[in-house]
Design an enzyme around this catalytic site. Structure first.
Site, short mmCIF file in Angstrom:
data_model
loop_
_atom_site.label_atom_id
_atom_site.label_comp_id
_atom_site.label_asym_id
_atom_site.label_seq_id
_atom_site.Cartn_x
_atom_site.Cartn_y
_atom_site.Cartn_z
N ARG A 33 0.62 -15.37 3.89
CA ARG A 33 0.74 -14.10 3.15
C ARG A 33 0.20 -14.24 1.72
NH1 ARG A 33 2.56 -12.19 -1.55
NH2 ARG A 33 4.39 -13.55 -1.41
N ASP A 34 0.89 -15.00 0.89
CA ASP A 34 0.51 -15.08 -0.53
C ASP A 34 -0.87 -15.74 -0.65
OD1 ASP A 34 0.63 -15.01 -3.31
OD2 ASP A 34 2.59 -15.93 -3.43
N HIS B 98 3.26 -20.45 -8.94
CA HIS B 98 1.80 -20.56 -8.81
C HIS B 98 1.35 -21.68 -9.75
CE1 HIS B 98 0.81 -17.04 -6.21
NE2 HIS B 98 2.08 -16.79 -6.49
N CYS C 190 -2.41 -13.45 -6.43
CA CYS C 190 -2.12 -12.03 -6.21
C CYS C 190 -3.31 -11.21 -6.67
CB CYS C 190 -0.87 -11.63 -6.99
SG CYS C 190 -0.55 -9.86 -6.93
N ASN D 65 -0.26 -20.76 -4.99
CA ASN D 65 1.06 -21.38 -5.16
C ASN D 65 0.90 -22.89 -5.20
OD1 ASN D 65 1.44 -18.87 -3.21
ND2 ASN D 65 3.34 -19.16 -4.32
P1 HMG Z 1 0.94 4.25 -3.65
O1 HMG Z 1 -0.51 4.55 -3.44
O2 HMG Z 1 1.55 4.58 -4.96
O3 HMG Z 1 1.89 4.80 -2.49
O4 HMG Z 1 1.16 2.70 -3.34
P2 HMG Z 1 2.08 6.11 -1.71
O5 HMG Z 1 3.52 6.13 -1.28
O6 HMG Z 1 1.54 7.28 -2.47
O7 HMG Z 1 1.19 5.88 -0.40
C1 HMG Z 1 -0.23 5.85 -0.43
C2 HMG Z 1 -0.75 5.53 0.94
O8 HMG Z 1 -0.30 4.24 1.36
C3 HMG Z 1 -0.24 6.50 2.00
O9 HMG Z 1 -1.27 6.60 2.98
C4 HMG Z 1 0.94 5.78 2.58
O10 HMG Z 1 1.23 6.17 3.90
C5 HMG Z 1 0.43 4.36 2.57
P3 HMG Z 1 -2.29 7.84 3.01
O11 HMG Z 1 -1.40 9.02 3.27
O12 HMG Z 1 -2.93 7.90 1.65
O13 HMG Z 1 -3.21 7.49 4.12
N1 HMG Z 1 1.52 3.38 2.55
C6 HMG Z 1 1.64 2.37 3.42
N2 HMG Z 1 0.88 1.99 4.46
C7 HMG Z 1 1.30 0.91 5.16
N3 HMG Z 1 2.39 0.20 4.85
C8 HMG Z 1 3.17 0.55 3.82
C9 HMG Z 1 2.80 1.67 3.05
N4 HMG Z 1 3.33 2.28 1.99
C10 HMG Z 1 2.56 3.33 1.69
N5 HMG Z 1 4.26 -0.16 3.54
C11 HMG Z 1 2.45 0.81 -2.63
C12 HMG Z 1 2.43 2.10 -3.44
C13 HMG Z 1 3.69 0.05 -3.01
C14 HMG Z 1 2.49 1.17 -1.14
C15 HMG Z 1 1.15 0.01 -2.96
O14 HMG Z 1 1.08 -0.13 -4.35
C16 HMG Z 1 1.15 -1.33 -2.32
O15 HMG Z 1 1.02 -1.44 -1.10
N6 HMG Z 1 1.25 -2.40 -3.13
C17 HMG Z 1 1.33 -3.76 -2.63
C18 HMG Z 1 0.48 -4.68 -3.43
C19 HMG Z 1 0.62 -6.08 -2.90
O16 HMG Z 1 0.81 -6.32 -1.71
N7 HMG Z 1 0.54 -7.08 -3.81
C20 HMG Z 1 0.62 -8.46 -3.46
C21 HMG Z 1 1.99 -8.87 -3.03
S1 HMG Z 1 3.13 -9.16 -4.37
C22 HMG Z 1 2.82 -10.81 -4.85
O17 HMG Z 1 1.86 -11.39 -4.42
C23 HMG Z 1 3.80 -11.51 -5.76
C24 HMG Z 1 4.72 -12.46 -5.00
O18 HMG Z 1 4.00 -13.46 -4.32
C25 HMG Z 1 5.69 -13.13 -5.97
C26 HMG Z 1 5.03 -13.74 -7.17
O19 HMG Z 1 4.08 -14.56 -7.04
O20 HMG Z 1 5.49 -13.41 -8.26
C27 HMG Z 1 5.57 -11.70 -3.96
MG MG Z 2 3.18 -15.23 -5.28
#
Ligand code: HMG
Ligand code: MG
Length: 300
Positions: free
Chosen positions: A15-16, A209, A240, A249
C-alpha cells in the site's frame, strides 16, 4: 535497557510503497508480492487502499488484489480507507482490518484528503461505527507527527490529542506517521510521550519514512519508550503522492536485521525477505532503498 522479546511488524509496502509508483503495476504482480512477503514470514500486511481512484490510481485495483491473496489462519490484511465508501469496499473485498487516517497538520490534511483535520475525524466516525458492527478492528494513522511539508514543525501536543481522539473513537492501535521522514529521536520521543498520555503505549505503532535516514534511529528511540509495533515497506518502497519529497518507509529487511541483532523475535526469514526486496525492485525497475538489499549474503 530491556528490549521486548517480540516486535510486531506490519508490512505496508503493497500500500504505502506501491501507491507512489507512477507506472501502473498489474494486480497479479501486487498479489505475487504479497504471496512472497507472506512466505517470508510477514503475517500482517497492508494490502491496498480503497480511496478515490482519481487521487491514487495505482491502487484502484484493491478488490482484485484482495481477491487473489493467500488466506490462512494467522495471516491478516489491512486496507486503508478515508471514509465509509472506502470501508464498505474494503469489507466487501475481504479485508480483515481497516485503517483510517488523519493528519496533525491542517495543510497536509487538505492536500491529502481535501478536508480539515476536524472533517477527517468526522469521516472516521461512521467507519468506526460500521466496523464495530461488523466486528472489524480499525487502526488509526496520524500523519506528519514530526513535520509537515507545508507548515514545518508539528506540535507533539496536537499529535497527543489526535491519538487520544482516535483511540476514544475506537481505533485499537494508533500509528504515528513521520510521513516525510524529517523526525529525529528527540521529536519522535516527544510525539510518543504526548500520545502515551492518552493511549496505552503497547497500542502505539511507529511508522517512519526514511527520507533523511533517521528511521532506524527513530525505531530504536521508540523501543526505548516501550513501543514494539512498527510499520515498514519491503525494499524501502514508496512515499505519499501528496507529501512532496517524501521517500519510502524504513525498509522491512533493515528493520528485521536490527530486531534480530537486538534479540527481538519477528518471525521473519531474512534470506527470503531480502530476496523479495531484490525481486520487487527489479520488477518495478528501481534500485532497492535498503542497506540489506546491497549487503546481505545468504545465510544457512
Ligand atoms: P474528494 O474529491 O474531496 O471527495 O476526495 P468526494 O467525497 O467529493 O468524492 C469525489 C469522488 O471520489 C466521487 O466520485 C466519490 O464517489 C469518489 P465521482 O462522483 O466524482 O465519480 N470517492 C471514492 N471512490 C472510491 N473509494 C472511496 C471514495 N471516496 C470518494 N473511498 C478523498 C476526498 C478523501 C476521497 C480523497 O481526497 C482521497 O481519496 N484521498 C486519499 C489520498 C491518499 O490515499 N493518500 C495516500 C494515503 S495516506 C499516507 O500515505 C500516509 C500514511 O502512510 C501515514 C504516514 O506516512 O503518515 C497513511
Ligand atoms: Mg506512510
Amino acid at each position: 535497557m530491556v528490549y521486548p522479546t517480540q516486535a510486531i511488524i506490519n508490512e505496508v509496502g503493497p500500500r504505502d510503497g506501491l501507491q507512489n509508483e507512477k507506472t501502473p503495476i498489474p494486480a497479479a504482480l501486487k498479489i505475487e508480492l504479497i504471496e512472497r512477503l507472506a512466505a517470508a514470514g510477514l503475517t500482517s500486511i497492508e494490502a491496498t487502499s480503497f480511496v478515490s481512484p482519481r487521487w491514487v490510481p495505482q491502487l484502484a485495483d484493491g478488490a482484485e488484489v484482495l481477491a487473489g491473496v493467500p488466506r490462512r489462519p494467522g495471516l491478516r490484511y489491512t486496507a486503508l480507507v478515508p471514509n465509509l465508501k472506502g470501508f464498505e469496499a474494503a469489507r466487501a473485498a475481504g479485508a480483515d482490518e481497516v485503517a483510517v487516517f488523519v493528519a496533525a497538520s491542517e495543510s497536509f490534511s487538505r492536500k491529502n484528503t481535501n478536508c480539515s483535520i476536524a472533517e477527517a475525524l468526522e469521516r472516521c466516525a461512521p467507519v468506526l461505527a460500521a466496523a464495530a458492527e461488523a466486528g472489524m478492528p480499525v487502526r488509526g494513522y496520524i500523519s506528519c507527527i514530526a513535520g509537515c511539508p507545508f507548515e514545518g514543525e508539528v506540535s507533539p501536543a496536537r499529535v497527543g490529542r489526535l491519538a487520544g481522539e482516535l483511540h476514544a473513537m475506537g481505533c485499537h492501535q494508533i500509528s504515528l506517521g513521520d510521513t516525510i521522514g524529517v523526525g529525529t529521536p528527540r521529536q519522535i520521543r516527544a510525539a510518543i510521550k504526548a500520545a502515551a498520555v492518552h493511549v496505552p503505549v503497547e497500542r502505539l505503532i511507529g511508522h517512519y519514512h526514511d527520507t533523511y535516514g533517521m528511521a532506524l534511529a527513530n525505531v530504536h528511540a521508540s523501543l526505548e519508550m516501550g513501543v514494539f509495533r512498527f510499520d515498514s515497506s519491503v525494499a524501502g518502497l514508496g512515499g505519499c503522492p501528496y507529501a512532496p519529497g517524501a521517500t519510502g518507509n524504513v525498509a522491512t529487511e533493515d528493520l528485521a536485521y536490527l530486531m534480530r541483532g537486538l534479540g527481538i523475535e519477528t518471525g521473519i526469514n531474512m534470506n527470503k525477505l531480502v530476496a523479495v526486496a531484490r525481486w520487487i525492485s527489479a520488477k518495478i525497475d528501481r534500485p532497492a532503498q535498503s542497506a540489506l538489499a546491497l549487503a546481505w549474503r545468504e545465510q544457512g
